[in-house]
Design a protein around this motif. Structure first.
Motif, mmCIF file in Angstrom:
data_model
loop_
_atom_site.group_PDB
_atom_site.id
_atom_site.type_symbol
_atom_site.label_atom_id
_atom_site.label_comp_id
_atom_site.label_asym_id
_atom_site.label_seq_id
_atom_site.Cartn_x
_atom_site.Cartn_y
_atom_site.Cartn_z
ATOM 1 N N LEU A 89 0.830 -1.204 0.000
ATOM 2 C CA LEU A 89 0.000 0.000 0.000
ATOM 3 C C LEU A 89 0.864 1.253 0.000
ATOM 4 C CD1 LEU A 89 -2.944 -0.832 2.410
ATOM 5 C CD2 LEU A 89 -3.083 -0.301 -0.018
ATOM 6 N N ASP A 90 2.037 1.167 0.617
ATOM 7 C CA ASP A 90 2.938 2.320 0.657
ATOM 8 C C ASP A 90 3.335 2.760 -0.748
ATOM 9 O OD1 ASP A 90 2.936 2.511 3.416
ATOM 10 O OD2 ASP A 90 4.762 1.322 3.658
ATOM 11 N N SER A 91 3.726 1.819 -1.594
ATOM 12 C CA SER A 91 4.156 2.179 -2.947
ATOM 13 C C SER A 91 2.981 2.708 -3.773
ATOM 14 C CB SER A 91 4.834 0.999 -3.645
ATOM 15 O OG SER A 91 3.977 -0.110 -3.723
ATOM 16 N N LEU A 92 1.808 2.152 -3.583
ATOM 17 C CA LEU A 92 0.622 2.640 -4.286
ATOM 18 C C LEU A 92 0.262 4.045 -3.796
ATOM 19 C CD1 LEU A 92 -2.471 0.547 -5.134
ATOM 20 C CD2 LEU A 92 -2.668 2.900 -4.451
ATOM 21 N N ALA A 93 0.339 4.258 -2.488
ATOM 22 C CA ALA A 93 0.028 5.570 -1.916
ATOM 23 C C ALA A 93 1.003 6.640 -2.404
ATOM 24 C CB ALA A 93 0.037 5.496 -0.394
ATOM 25 N N GLU A 94 2.275 6.288 -2.545
ATOM 26 C CA GLU A 94 3.261 7.249 -3.063
ATOM 27 C C GLU A 94 2.909 7.673 -4.479
ATOM 28 O OE1 GLU A 94 7.397 6.350 -2.667
ATOM 29 O OE2 GLU A 94 7.150 5.711 -0.577
ATOM 30 N N LEU A 95 2.510 6.728 -5.317
ATOM 31 C CA LEU A 95 2.113 7.065 -6.681
ATOM 32 C C LEU A 95 0.894 7.983 -6.648
ATOM 33 C CD1 LEU A 95 2.266 5.595 -9.929
ATOM 34 C CD2 LEU A 95 -0.076 5.613 -9.124
ATOM 35 N N ALA A 96 -0.104 7.631 -5.839
ATOM 36 C CA ALA A 96 -1.327 8.431 -5.766
ATOM 37 C C ALA A 96 -1.028 9.858 -5.309
ATOM 38 C CB ALA A 96 -2.336 7.767 -4.825
ATOM 39 N N ARG A 97 -0.222 9.998 -4.278
ATOM 40 C CA ARG A 97 0.027 11.318 -3.693
ATOM 41 C C ARG A 97 1.004 12.154 -4.499
ATOM 42 N NH1 ARG A 97 -1.484 15.509 -2.585
ATOM 43 N NH2 ARG A 97 -0.596 16.783 -0.958
ATOM 44 N N PHE A 98 2.134 11.558 -4.868
ATOM 45 C CA PHE A 98 3.209 12.360 -5.459
ATOM 46 C C PHE A 98 3.209 12.392 -6.981
ATOM 47 C CE2 PHE A 98 4.837 10.993 -1.257
ATOM 48 C CZ PHE A 98 4.736 12.236 -0.645
ATOM 49 N N GLU A 99 2.694 11.370 -7.642
ATOM 50 C CA GLU A 99 2.641 11.399 -9.108
ATOM 51 C C GLU A 99 1.285 11.855 -9.636
ATOM 52 O OE1 GLU A 99 4.390 8.352 -11.543
ATOM 53 O OE2 GLU A 99 5.515 7.590 -9.819
ATOM 54 N N LEU A 100 0.224 11.515 -8.895
ATOM 55 C CA LEU A 100 -1.119 11.875 -9.357
ATOM 56 C C LEU A 100 -1.688 13.075 -8.613
ATOM 57 C CD1 LEU A 100 -2.641 8.288 -9.704
ATOM 58 C CD2 LEU A 100 -1.584 9.703 -11.488
ATOM 59 N N GLY A 101 -1.101 13.427 -7.474
ATOM 60 C CA GLY A 101 -1.563 14.578 -6.726
ATOM 61 C C GLY A 101 -2.860 14.366 -5.978
ATOM 62 N N ILE A 102 -3.177 13.120 -5.676
ATOM 63 C CA ILE A 102 -4.416 12.790 -4.976
ATOM 64 C C ILE A 102 -4.101 12.543 -3.498
ATOM 65 C CG2 ILE A 102 -6.325 11.137 -4.815
ATOM 66 C CD1 ILE A 102 -6.403 12.819 -7.371
ATOM 67 N N GLY A 103 -4.838 13.175 -2.608
ATOM 68 C CA GLY A 103 -4.569 13.070 -1.185
ATOM 69 C C GLY A 103 -5.478 12.111 -0.440
ATOM 70 N N ARG A 104 -6.358 11.435 -1.148
ATOM 71 C CA ARG A 104 -7.289 10.510 -0.489
ATOM 72 C C ARG A 104 -7.335 9.209 -1.290
ATOM 73 N NH1 ARG A 104 -11.605 11.605 3.043
ATOM 74 N NH2 ARG A 104 -13.116 9.920 3.066
ATOM 75 N N LEU A 105 -7.253 8.090 -0.567
ATOM 76 C CA LEU A 105 -7.221 6.772 -1.199
ATOM 77 C C LEU A 105 -8.063 5.817 -0.367
ATOM 78 C CD1 LEU A 105 -5.791 4.943 -3.375
ATOM 79 C CD2 LEU A 105 -4.041 4.532 -1.642
#
Length: 85
Positions: A58-74
């Motif tokens: 989940l950590d690696s997926l969350a990093e992509l969501a937050r830092f590459e996609l700019g999404i703060g909620r998952l």
């Protein structure tokens, strides 16, 4: 699983503010897939070779969501999560 989307297209949708939800989905056999919902459409993130992109944690997926996609909620769906042996 839902139809696929490539990272570049997903990035564009996120920067346009079109994505209403990102969902981390446990995958049988281990890891998590990323599913995006925008409008009435739902797509799963795919590799360039057309396979579902599976994140080991989940950590690696969350990093992509937050830092590459700019999404703060998952959101996380654990229905297919399997117990480690």
């Amino acid at each position: 699983m839902a139809e696929g989307i490539q990272l570049g297209a997903l990035r564009e949708l996120c920067s346009a503010g079109a994505v209403r939800e990102l969902l981390a989905v446990a995958v049988r056999g281990g890891g998590f897939a990323l599913r995006a919902r925008y409008g009435l459409i739902e797509r799963t993130l795919m590799t360039q070779r057309g396979q579902v992109r599976v994140f080991r944690s989940l950590d690696s997926l969350a990093e992509l969501a937050r830092f590459e996609l700019g999404i703060g909620r998952l959101a996380v769906e654990l229905a297919d999560l399997q117990r480690r042996a």
